[in-house]
Design an enzyme around this catalytic site. Structure first.
Site, PDB file in Angstrom:
ATOM      1  N   GLY A 153       0.321 -59.327  92.103  1.00 20.89           N
ATOM      2  CA  GLY A 153       1.047 -60.463  92.697  1.00 20.89           C
ATOM      3  C   GLY A 153       0.237 -61.062  93.833  1.00 20.89           C
ATOM      4  N   ALA A 164       5.514 -54.036  87.603  1.00 16.70           N
ATOM      5  CA  ALA A 164       4.961 -53.161  86.562  1.00 16.70           C
ATOM      6  C   ALA A 164       3.465 -53.391  86.459  1.00 16.70           C
ATOM      7  CB  ALA A 164       5.604 -53.474  85.202  1.00 16.70           C
ATOM      8  N   GLN A 219      11.048 -56.319  88.286  1.00 20.55           N
ATOM      9  CA  GLN A 219       9.965 -57.004  87.576  1.00 20.55           C
ATOM     10  C   GLN A 219       8.605 -56.347  87.799  1.00 20.55           C
ATOM     11  OE1 GLN A 219      10.922 -59.878  85.726  1.00 20.55           O
ATOM     12  NE2 GLN A 219      12.914 -59.094  86.359  1.00 20.55           N
ATOM     13  N   LYS A 246       7.891 -49.015  78.601  1.00 20.06           N
ATOM     14  CA  LYS A 246       8.994 -49.980  78.684  1.00 20.06           C
ATOM     15  C   LYS A 246      10.222 -49.455  77.935  1.00 20.06           C
ATOM     16  CE  LYS A 246       7.549 -53.071  81.404  1.00 20.06           C
ATOM     17  NZ  LYS A 246       8.305 -53.516  82.585  1.00 20.06           N
ATOM     18  N   ILE A 249     -11.304 -65.539  70.814  1.00 21.01           N
ATOM     19  CA  ILE A 249     -10.089 -65.148  70.092  1.00 21.01           C
ATOM     20  C   ILE A 249     -10.322 -63.757  69.530  1.00 21.01           C
ATOM     21  CG2 ILE A 249      -8.712 -65.618  68.017  1.00 21.01           C
ATOM     22  CD1 ILE A 249      -8.897 -68.568  68.622  1.00 21.01           C
ATOM     23  N   ARG A 273      -8.142 -56.632  69.519  1.00 25.56           N
ATOM     24  CA  ARG A 273      -7.871 -55.833  70.715  1.00 25.56           C
ATOM     25  C   ARG A 273      -7.055 -54.595  70.355  1.00 25.56           C
ATOM     26  NH1 ARG A 273      -5.634 -59.454  75.617  1.00 25.56           N
ATOM     27  NH2 ARG A 273      -3.670 -58.972  74.606  1.00 25.56           N
ATOM     28  N   VAL A 313      -2.587 -65.220  77.457  1.00 25.26           N
ATOM     29  CA  VAL A 313      -3.540 -66.015  76.682  1.00 25.26           C
ATOM     30  C   VAL A 313      -3.461 -67.506  77.020  1.00 25.26           C
ATOM     31  CG1 VAL A 313      -1.986 -66.220  74.665  1.00 25.26           C
ATOM     32  CG2 VAL A 313      -4.457 -66.386  74.359  1.00 25.26           C
ATOM     33  N   TYR A 331       1.957 -48.759  77.276  1.00 25.27           N
ATOM     34  CA  TYR A 331       2.824 -49.761  77.911  1.00 25.27           C
ATOM     35  C   TYR A 331       4.166 -49.860  77.173  1.00 25.27           C
ATOM     36  CZ  TYR A 331       4.460 -54.427  79.259  1.00 25.27           C
ATOM     37  OH  TYR A 331       5.218 -55.487  79.687  1.00 25.27           O
ATOM     38  N   LEU A 364       1.293 -56.207  95.835  1.00 20.75           N
ATOM     39  CA  LEU A 364       0.226 -57.212  95.721  1.00 20.75           C
ATOM     40  C   LEU A 364      -0.956 -56.720  94.880  1.00 20.75           C
ATOM     41  CD1 LEU A 364       0.272 -58.703  99.356  1.00 20.75           C
ATOM     42  CD2 LEU A 364       1.485 -59.500  97.321  1.00 20.75           C
TER      43      LEU A 364
HETATM   44  C1  UD2 Z   1       2.265 -59.715  76.030  1.00 24.30           C
HETATM   45  C2  UD2 Z   1       2.540 -59.380  77.469  1.00 24.30           C
HETATM   46  C3  UD2 Z   1       2.631 -57.901  77.648  1.00 24.30           C
HETATM   47  C4  UD2 Z   1       3.592 -57.301  76.645  1.00 24.30           C
HETATM   48  C5  UD2 Z   1       3.262 -57.777  75.228  1.00 24.30           C
HETATM   49  C6  UD2 Z   1       4.293 -57.369  74.216  1.00 24.30           C
HETATM   50  C7  UD2 Z   1       1.427 -61.126  78.719  1.00 24.30           C
HETATM   51  C8  UD2 Z   1       0.295 -61.485  79.617  1.00 24.30           C
HETATM   52  N1  UD2 Z   1       1.455 -59.866  78.301  1.00 24.30           N
HETATM   53  O1  UD2 Z   1       1.035 -59.155  75.645  1.00 24.30           O
HETATM   54  O2  UD2 Z   1       3.058 -57.615  78.957  1.00 24.30           O
HETATM   55  O3  UD2 Z   1       4.898 -57.615  77.008  1.00 24.30           O
HETATM   56  O4  UD2 Z   1       3.237 -59.190  75.189  1.00 24.30           O
HETATM   57  O5  UD2 Z   1       3.711 -57.428  72.945  1.00 24.30           O
HETATM   58  O6  UD2 Z   1       2.299 -61.928  78.429  1.00 24.30           O
HETATM   59  N2  UD2 Z   1      -5.829 -63.268  73.043  1.00 24.30           N
HETATM   60  C9  UD2 Z   1      -7.014 -63.836  72.613  1.00 24.30           C
HETATM   61  N3  UD2 Z   1      -7.928 -64.213  73.572  1.00 24.30           N
HETATM   62  C10 UD2 Z   1      -7.715 -64.061  74.916  1.00 24.30           C
HETATM   63  C11 UD2 Z   1      -6.501 -63.462  75.337  1.00 24.30           C
HETATM   64  C12 UD2 Z   1      -5.575 -63.073  74.368  1.00 24.30           C
HETATM   65  O7  UD2 Z   1      -7.250 -63.984  71.411  1.00 24.30           O
HETATM   66  O8  UD2 Z   1      -8.577 -64.440  75.715  1.00 24.30           O
HETATM   67  C13 UD2 Z   1      -4.848 -62.862  72.033  1.00 24.30           C
HETATM   68  C14 UD2 Z   1      -4.488 -61.393  72.122  1.00 24.30           C
HETATM   69  O9  UD2 Z   1      -5.360 -60.611  71.358  1.00 24.30           O
HETATM   70  C15 UD2 Z   1      -3.053 -61.395  71.595  1.00 24.30           C
HETATM   71  C16 UD2 Z   1      -2.502 -62.776  71.990  1.00 24.30           C
HETATM   72  O10 UD2 Z   1      -3.635 -63.571  72.290  1.00 24.30           O
HETATM   73  O11 UD2 Z   1      -3.032 -61.266  70.206  1.00 24.30           O
HETATM   74  C17 UD2 Z   1      -1.606 -62.728  73.194  1.00 24.30           C
HETATM   75  O12 UD2 Z   1      -2.257 -61.997  74.212  1.00 24.30           O
HETATM   76  P1  UD2 Z   1      -1.654 -61.830  75.680  1.00 24.30           P
HETATM   77  O13 UD2 Z   1      -2.549 -60.944  76.427  1.00 24.30           O
HETATM   78  O14 UD2 Z   1      -1.348 -63.160  76.265  1.00 24.30           O
HETATM   79  O15 UD2 Z   1      -0.250 -61.174  75.418  1.00 24.30           O
HETATM   80  P2  UD2 Z   1       0.160 -59.869  74.564  1.00 24.30           P
HETATM   81  O16 UD2 Z   1       0.975 -60.380  73.421  1.00 24.30           O
HETATM   82  O17 UD2 Z   1      -0.969 -58.976  74.291  1.00 24.30           O
END
Ligand code: UD2
Length: 314
Positions: free
Chosen positions: A40, A80, A78, A150, A206, A273, A190, A146, A37
């Protein structure tokens, strides 16, 4: 769908895990959930009542794992630390959970006669390889702790197959979305963040110029991929992408969510980021060929369904 008698779902109170648990229960499978938790929530599985066995605990706890794995035919791993950003900020902690935890799950599985372990891997293993779409045979380029963790999990899975005959399948999830994805932390997906912002009439941030691409796959399709991975003979020992083969850029995603939410708000742009991958889109030829998987829910429909959930949950 071929039947699974008894399954353990680690991280079964989380976003992806809890949907998987729902589907397993609906298919008549006996299900044990192990979840500490940390991210989760009980409320994700509360509706199942005593139709599942819930055990609150940690995947690093070898003794507990021995107890919960016993008698299981399949383990869906699942659990992690799922945030790339968190792994950048605290690589030791995410290493303990994602690597040591995974080894403990594999070890308990092989010692207790589990037939197959289906593991949640990630598209993060591809890193910034400019070649698109990403195919499973590309050389991995992990850019964040990360992603390293993986990928390491995949190598352990393969080694456990060779050494102990444990069947393993690794699923490289692209960006999974849908109901129950928790929007409340800075590490949230996101889509859940953007939807919450749209509902509140606030601008999202963004990161970077918003030109980064992502392949968003709906939760129902991810659950189906897991069940195929658990039951199809051809899946054993394999690594598969789980995505849609399509992509959207993050700034266009905000426009689309705005359109579906009936709001028109300009986003705020912040610095990129750390560890963020620029381009991400899957090739799903392998999982299509080997397991007959193809995504059934288009991005727009998935967003509409998720939005309905966000509104109902508000
Ligand atoms: C996703 C997975 C992560 C990993 C990764 C592989 C999620 C939550 N995380 O990370 O576990 O598997 O894929 O590459 O699915 N963004 C914004 N504003 C926000 C939040 C995010 O611009 O408020 C952008 C962020 O910088 C990124 C994109 O949106 O470019 C996706 O971000 P995310 O955190 O949903 O997922 P990601 O791809 O970092």
């Amino acid at each position: 769908m071929k039947k699974i008698s008894h399954a353990l779902v680690t991280g079964g109170a989380g976003f992806i895990g809890s949907h998987l648990v729902d589907e397993l229960v609906a298919n008549g499978c006996r299900v044990t959930v192990l979840d500490n938790l940390s991210t989760g929530h009980r409320h994700n599985i509360d509706h199942l009542g005593d139709r599942i066995a819930f055990v609150e605990g940690d995947i690093r706890d070898a003794k507990l794992l021995d107890r919960v794995v016993r008698g299981c035919e399949v383990v869906f791993h699942q659990a992690a630390v799922v945030s790339v950003t968190q792994s950048v900020q605290d690589p030791s902690h995410s290493c303990e959970v994602n690597d040591l935890g995974t080894v403990r799950v594999l070890d308990a599985s092989r010692r207790n006669g589990v037939r197959r372990v289906v593991m949640a891997s990630s598209s993060a293993v591809y890193g910034d390889d400019p070649r698109l779409p990403k195919t499973e045979d590309m050389e991995p380029m992990p850019m964040s702790p990360y992603a390293v963790q993986k990928l390491t999990g995949e190598f352990y899975a393969s080694a456990f197959g060779g050494l102990y005959g444990l069947e393993t399948v690794c699923l490289r999830y692209f960006n999974v979305f849908g109901p129950r994805q928790d929007p409340s932390s800075p590490y949230s997906g996101v889509i859940s963040i953007f939807m919450t912002k749209a509902a509140a009439g606030q601008p999202p941030t963004i990161y970077g110029d918003g030109g980064q691409s992502r392949d968003f796959v709906y939760i129902k399709d991810v659950v189906r991929a897991n069940l195929l991975a658990a039951t199809e003979a051809a899946a054993a020992g394999r690594v598969f992408n789980v995505g849609t083969g399509a992509f959207i850029r993050i700034r266009d995603l905000w426009t689309l969510i705005g359109e579906l939410s009936n709001v028109k708000i300009d986003p705020v742009f912040g610095p990129p980021r750390a560890g963020d991958v620029r381009e991400s889109v899957s090739d799903i030829g392998q999982i299509g060929k080997a397991l007959g998987f193809s995504p059934q829910v288009a991005l727009r429909q998935g967003l509409i369904d998720t939005l309905a959930w966000v509104r109902a949950a508000a």
